[in-house]
Motif scaffolding. Structure first.
Motif, PDB file in Angstrom:
ATOM      1  N   ALA A  19       0.843  -1.201   0.000  1.00  0.00           N
ATOM      2  CA  ALA A  19       0.000   0.000   0.000  1.00  0.00           C
ATOM      3  C   ALA A  19       0.881   1.255   0.000  1.00  0.00           C
ATOM      4  O   ALA A  19       1.888   1.319   0.706  1.00  0.00           O
ATOM      5  CB  ALA A  19      -0.905   0.005   1.223  1.00  0.00           C
ATOM      6  N   PRO A  20       0.543   2.250  -0.830  1.00  0.00           N
ATOM      7  CA  PRO A  20       1.334   3.485  -0.886  1.00  0.00           C
ATOM      8  C   PRO A  20       1.433   4.146   0.489  1.00  0.00           C
ATOM      9  O   PRO A  20       0.446   4.220   1.224  1.00  0.00           O
ATOM     10  CB  PRO A  20       0.544   4.365  -1.857  1.00  0.00           C
ATOM     11  CG  PRO A  20      -0.222   3.405  -2.711  1.00  0.00           C
ATOM     12  CD  PRO A  20      -0.582   2.269  -1.783  1.00  0.00           C
ATOM     13  N   THR A  21       2.618   4.588   0.835  1.00  0.00           N
ATOM     14  CA  THR A  21       2.845   5.217   2.151  1.00  0.00           C
ATOM     15  C   THR A  21       2.901   6.731   2.064  1.00  0.00           C
ATOM     16  O   THR A  21       3.092   7.412   3.070  1.00  0.00           O
ATOM     17  CB  THR A  21       4.172   4.706   2.749  1.00  0.00           C
ATOM     18  OG1 THR A  21       5.236   4.982   1.827  1.00  0.00           O
ATOM     19  CG2 THR A  21       4.100   3.214   3.015  1.00  0.00           C
ATOM     20  N   SER A  22       2.719   7.262   0.856  1.00  0.00           N
ATOM     21  CA  SER A  22       2.717   8.718   0.677  1.00  0.00           C
ATOM     22  C   SER A  22       1.680   9.104  -0.351  1.00  0.00           C
ATOM     23  O   SER A  22       1.140   8.249  -1.075  1.00  0.00           O
ATOM     24  CB  SER A  22       4.106   9.201   0.225  1.00  0.00           C
ATOM     25  OG  SER A  22       4.472   8.586  -1.007  1.00  0.00           O
ATOM     26  N   ASP A  23       1.381  10.381  -0.406  1.00  0.00           N
ATOM     27  CA  ASP A  23       0.383  10.895  -1.338  1.00  0.00           C
ATOM     28  C   ASP A  23       0.868  10.714  -2.773  1.00  0.00           C
ATOM     29  O   ASP A  23       1.993  11.083  -3.123  1.00  0.00           O
ATOM     30  CB  ASP A  23       0.143  12.386  -1.055  1.00  0.00           C
ATOM     31  CG  ASP A  23      -1.036  12.948  -1.840  1.00  0.00           C
ATOM     32  OD1 ASP A  23      -1.605  12.197  -2.666  1.00  0.00           O
ATOM     33  OD2 ASP A  23      -1.374  14.122  -1.634  1.00  0.00           O
ATOM     34  N   ASN A  81      -2.268   7.547 -10.862  1.00  0.00           N
ATOM     35  CA  ASN A  81      -3.065   6.323 -10.771  1.00  0.00           C
ATOM     36  C   ASN A  81      -2.203   5.180 -10.255  1.00  0.00           C
ATOM     37  O   ASN A  81      -1.212   4.787 -10.884  1.00  0.00           O
ATOM     38  CB  ASN A  81      -3.642   5.975 -12.140  1.00  0.00           C
ATOM     39  CG  ASN A  81      -4.717   4.910 -12.060  1.00  0.00           C
ATOM     40  OD1 ASN A  81      -4.734   4.092 -11.139  1.00  0.00           O
ATOM     41  ND2 ASN A  81      -5.630   4.913 -13.017  1.00  0.00           N
ATOM     42  N   ALA A  82      -2.571   4.632  -9.110  1.00  0.00           N
ATOM     43  CA  ALA A  82      -1.777   3.573  -8.479  1.00  0.00           C
ATOM     44  C   ALA A  82      -1.713   2.305  -9.314  1.00  0.00           C
ATOM     45  O   ALA A  82      -0.823   1.466  -9.101  1.00  0.00           O
ATOM     46  CB  ALA A  82      -2.356   3.251  -7.107  1.00  0.00           C
ATOM     47  N   VAL A  83      -2.631   2.149 -10.253  1.00  0.00           N
ATOM     48  CA  VAL A  83      -2.603   0.965 -11.123  1.00  0.00           C
ATOM     49  C   VAL A  83      -1.264   0.890 -11.870  1.00  0.00           C
ATOM     50  O   VAL A  83      -0.778  -0.195 -12.179  1.00  0.00           O
ATOM     51  CB  VAL A  83      -3.777   1.015 -12.123  1.00  0.00           C
ATOM     52  CG1 VAL A  83      -3.637  -0.075 -13.178  1.00  0.00           C
ATOM     53  CG2 VAL A  83      -5.099   0.856 -11.388  1.00  0.00           C
ATOM     54  N   TYR A  84      -0.685   2.063 -12.143  1.00  0.00           N
ATOM     55  CA  TYR A  84       0.562   2.115 -12.900  1.00  0.00           C
ATOM     56  C   TYR A  84       1.791   2.316 -12.008  1.00  0.00           C
ATOM     57  O   TYR A  84       2.898   2.524 -12.503  1.00  0.00           O
ATOM     58  CB  TYR A  84       0.496   3.238 -13.936  1.00  0.00           C
ATOM     59  CG  TYR A  84      -0.693   3.117 -14.854  1.00  0.00           C
ATOM     60  CD1 TYR A  84      -0.742   2.117 -15.836  1.00  0.00           C
ATOM     61  CD2 TYR A  84      -1.794   3.975 -14.734  1.00  0.00           C
ATOM     62  CE1 TYR A  84      -1.851   1.985 -16.667  1.00  0.00           C
ATOM     63  CE2 TYR A  84      -2.889   3.852 -15.563  1.00  0.00           C
ATOM     64  CZ  TYR A  84      -2.909   2.864 -16.524  1.00  0.00           C
ATOM     65  OH  TYR A  84      -4.000   2.734 -17.346  1.00  0.00           O
ATOM     66  N   PHE A 140      -1.133  -4.652  -8.381  1.00  0.00           N
ATOM     67  CA  PHE A 140      -1.816  -3.364  -8.514  1.00  0.00           C
ATOM     68  C   PHE A 140      -2.494  -3.213  -9.870  1.00  0.00           C
ATOM     69  O   PHE A 140      -3.538  -2.572  -9.969  1.00  0.00           O
ATOM     70  CB  PHE A 140      -0.826  -2.223  -8.288  1.00  0.00           C
ATOM     71  CG  PHE A 140      -0.670  -1.840  -6.843  1.00  0.00           C
ATOM     72  CD1 PHE A 140      -0.506  -2.809  -5.866  1.00  0.00           C
ATOM     73  CD2 PHE A 140      -0.688  -0.514  -6.441  1.00  0.00           C
ATOM     74  CE1 PHE A 140      -0.369  -2.481  -4.528  1.00  0.00           C
ATOM     75  CE2 PHE A 140      -0.562  -0.164  -5.105  1.00  0.00           C
ATOM     76  CZ  PHE A 140      -0.398  -1.156  -4.142  1.00  0.00           C
ATOM     77  N   ALA A 141      -1.906  -3.791 -10.909  1.00  0.00           N
ATOM     78  CA  ALA A 141      -2.486  -3.683 -12.249  1.00  0.00           C
ATOM     79  C   ALA A 141      -3.861  -4.323 -12.315  1.00  0.00           C
ATOM     80  O   ALA A 141      -4.690  -3.963 -13.165  1.00  0.00           O
ATOM     81  CB  ALA A 141      -1.558  -4.320 -13.282  1.00  0.00           C
ATOM     82  N   ARG A 142      -4.150  -5.274 -11.409  1.00  0.00           N
ATOM     83  CA  ARG A 142      -5.413  -6.011 -11.464  1.00  0.00           C
ATOM     84  C   ARG A 142      -6.322  -5.797 -10.248  1.00  0.00           C
ATOM     85  O   ARG A 142      -7.539  -5.915 -10.370  1.00  0.00           O
ATOM     86  CB  ARG A 142      -5.107  -7.514 -11.599  1.00  0.00           C
ATOM     87  CG  ARG A 142      -4.438  -7.835 -12.917  1.00  0.00           C
ATOM     88  CD  ARG A 142      -3.648  -9.130 -12.866  1.00  0.00           C
ATOM     89  NE  ARG A 142      -2.966  -9.357 -14.134  1.00  0.00           N
ATOM     90  CZ  ARG A 142      -1.815  -8.772 -14.466  1.00  0.00           C
ATOM     91  NH1 ARG A 142      -1.228  -7.955 -13.613  1.00  0.00           N
ATOM     92  NH2 ARG A 142      -1.264  -9.003 -15.635  1.00  0.00           N
ATOM     93  N   PHE A 143      -5.739  -5.484  -9.116  1.00  0.00           N
ATOM     94  CA  PHE A 143      -6.537  -5.451  -7.890  1.00  0.00           C
ATOM     95  C   PHE A 143      -6.490  -4.109  -7.149  1.00  0.00           C
ATOM     96  O   PHE A 143      -6.918  -4.031  -6.005  1.00  0.00           O
ATOM     97  CB  PHE A 143      -6.055  -6.564  -6.945  1.00  0.00           C
ATOM     98  CG  PHE A 143      -6.193  -7.938  -7.516  1.00  0.00           C
ATOM     99  CD1 PHE A 143      -7.435  -8.560  -7.596  1.00  0.00           C
ATOM    100  CD2 PHE A 143      -5.083  -8.622  -7.995  1.00  0.00           C
ATOM    101  CE1 PHE A 143      -7.564  -9.827  -8.132  1.00  0.00           C
ATOM    102  CE2 PHE A 143      -5.197  -9.896  -8.533  1.00  0.00           C
ATOM    103  CZ  PHE A 143      -6.448 -10.499  -8.601  1.00  0.00           C
ATOM    104  N   SER A 144      -6.000  -3.075  -7.796  1.00  0.00           N
ATOM    105  CA  SER A 144      -5.914  -1.778  -7.128  1.00  0.00           C
ATOM    106  C   SER A 144      -6.857  -0.761  -7.752  1.00  0.00           C
ATOM    107  O   SER A 144      -7.116  -0.786  -8.966  1.00  0.00           O
ATOM    108  CB  SER A 144      -4.478  -1.246  -7.205  1.00  0.00           C
ATOM    109  OG  SER A 144      -4.387   0.068  -6.693  1.00  0.00           O
ATOM    110  N   GLN A 151      -7.571   3.584  -8.031  1.00  0.00           N
ATOM    111  CA  GLN A 151      -6.686   4.696  -8.369  1.00  0.00           C
ATOM    112  C   GLN A 151      -5.811   5.128  -7.193  1.00  0.00           C
ATOM    113  O   GLN A 151      -4.688   5.604  -7.388  1.00  0.00           O
ATOM    114  CB  GLN A 151      -7.508   5.890  -8.870  1.00  0.00           C
ATOM    115  CG  GLN A 151      -6.650   7.057  -9.325  1.00  0.00           C
ATOM    116  CD  GLN A 151      -7.468   8.118 -10.028  1.00  0.00           C
ATOM    117  OE1 GLN A 151      -8.575   7.851 -10.507  1.00  0.00           O
ATOM    118  NE2 GLN A 151      -6.933   9.333 -10.099  1.00  0.00           N
ATOM    119  N   ASP A 152      -6.274   4.934  -5.984  1.00  0.00           N
ATOM    120  CA  ASP A 152      -5.540   5.395  -4.805  1.00  0.00           C
ATOM    121  C   ASP A 152      -4.649   4.328  -4.183  1.00  0.00           C
ATOM    122  O   ASP A 152      -4.002   4.573  -3.163  1.00  0.00           O
ATOM    123  CB  ASP A 152      -6.529   5.903  -3.747  1.00  0.00           C
ATOM    124  CG  ASP A 152      -7.353   7.073  -4.260  1.00  0.00           C
ATOM    125  OD1 ASP A 152      -6.768   7.948  -4.917  1.00  0.00           O
ATOM    126  OD2 ASP A 152      -8.578   7.076  -4.011  1.00  0.00           O
TER     127      ASP A 152
END
Length: 358
Positions: free
Chosen positions: A83-87, A92-95, A106-110, A112-113
């Motif tokens: 999980a991202p630890t910063s803003d 898009n978190a998918v990328y 992340f490409a399949r199960f995330s 945008q955040d």
């Protein structure tokens, strides 16, 4: 006949341009493999970060933690751990890319955040059983071999194009024809051309696989290509195959490509009295399909797709997916190659025999 074939093979490999082409394709294989390996990057999300060998080791360590059949529990674990630890500031978190396993998840199960998007494994892959592990190295190798095999086909054209056309500029064929006859001389040239293509293709494929084994080891060969990070198109096709199977089809298609190119080049060489014309015409025929404005949705694409260039470009199997019938392309590439080779061999022998002077 054996002496004639060996004589023709010596003539092919003794030409400076052919030698340069062979060395060039081998150097290209080494350079592109090393460059890809050196540019690998991975970050475990905590403290370990690096490029090249370090990145591969990080990715392998993470893959070992999750290897095996992909389950909803593993998905939840990956989404939590990475999980991202910063803003992300709107990115898009998918990328998002930290390491190969994180990117695949992340490409399949995330969303945008970077949060779980609510999908289960069955939602994404249906009833397929997805075995995951370290596939990044082998998929990189597969992608590199697409480029390498295109260059290989051009190298084979350079090696084979003079096989008939150069004889129109000399007296060797007159001497040999007087001793062995027109048919034997032409047949020996055809066989020598085919042997050259097979040996060169086998050598280049072996070098690429050997380098991959050195850089990445055997991990991931039995894992599915579908759970790949977002940069690989193989991760988005509707066929669940392993990296090992993908490479087998790729090498098969490399041989069908080079044998098809051999047939075409032999034909053009036999009807061209100038080596330069034979080079240019053979390369033009090989590359021309890429210029055709035919999309994959067009029914004619299935025929164009059987041209030699697409044998190696379609290793991602995207065209196979469009055909909606398993490995239709890989299957039909074999008779297509036999057709090109048979026609090219027959016509070149006839054409060369007619031009020989007794």
């Amino acid at each position: 006949m054996k002496k004639l074939i060996l004589f023709e093979l010596r003539k092919i490999f003794s030409k400076r341009l052919a030698f340069i082409a062979l060395i060039g394709i081998l150097l290209f294989s080494v350079l592109i493999s090393f460059s890809t390996y050196h540019n690998k990057y991975a970050f475990d999300g905590v403290s370990a970060e690096g490029k090249g060998k370090t990145a591969v080791e990080i990715d392998k360590k993470i893959a070992a933690k999750y290897e095996g059949i992909l389950t909803d529990e593993k998905v939840q674990q990956m989404m939590s751990e990475f999980a991202p630890t910063s803003d992300l500031h709107g990115f898009n978190a998918v990328y998002l890319y930290q390491n190969a396993m994180q990117s695949a998840a992340f490409a399949r199960f995330s969303d945008q955040d970077g949060n779980w998007n609510g999908l289960s494994v069955s939602d994404v892959f249906g009833d397929e059983e997805i075995k995951i592990g370290y596939v990044d190295g082998w998929l990189s190798t597969s992608r590199n071999m697409v480029r390498t095999f295109v260059v290989l086909a051009l190298a084979i054209i350079i090696m084979i194009a003079p096989i008939f056309s150069s004889e129109y500029e000399g007296v060797d064929n007159i001497i040999l024809t007087s001793k062995y006859g027109k048919t034997k001389c032409a047949t020996a040239k055809v066989i020598a051309g085919v042997i050259t293509a097979i040996l060169t293709t086998a050598l280049v494929a072996a070098v690429n696989l050997f380098l991959a084994l050195i850089f990445y080891g055997t991990e991931g060969l039995d894992c599915s290509i579908l759970f790949a990070n977002s940069e690989y198109v193989e991760g988005f096709i509707p066929f669940n195959i392993t990296c090992g199977t993908l490479l087998k089809y790729q090498i098969l298609l490399a041989f069908t490509c080079t044998l098809s190119v051999t047939g075409i080049t032999l034909l053009i060489s036999a009807i061209s009295k100038n080596q330069i014309v034979a080079f240019v015409a053979s390369m033009a025929v090989f590359l021309f399909p890429a210029l055709l404005p035919i999309t994959e949705a067009n029914p004619l694409f299935r025929l164009v797709d059987l041209m030699p260039l697409y044998h190696v470009l379609d290793v991602s199997l995207l065209s196979v997916a469009q055909m909606s019938n398993g490995f239709l392309h890989a299957i039909w590439a074999i008779p297509a190659a036999l057709f090109f080779l048979s026609v090219g061999s027959f016509v070149s022998r006839r054409a060369f025999a007619k031009h020989q002077v007794l």
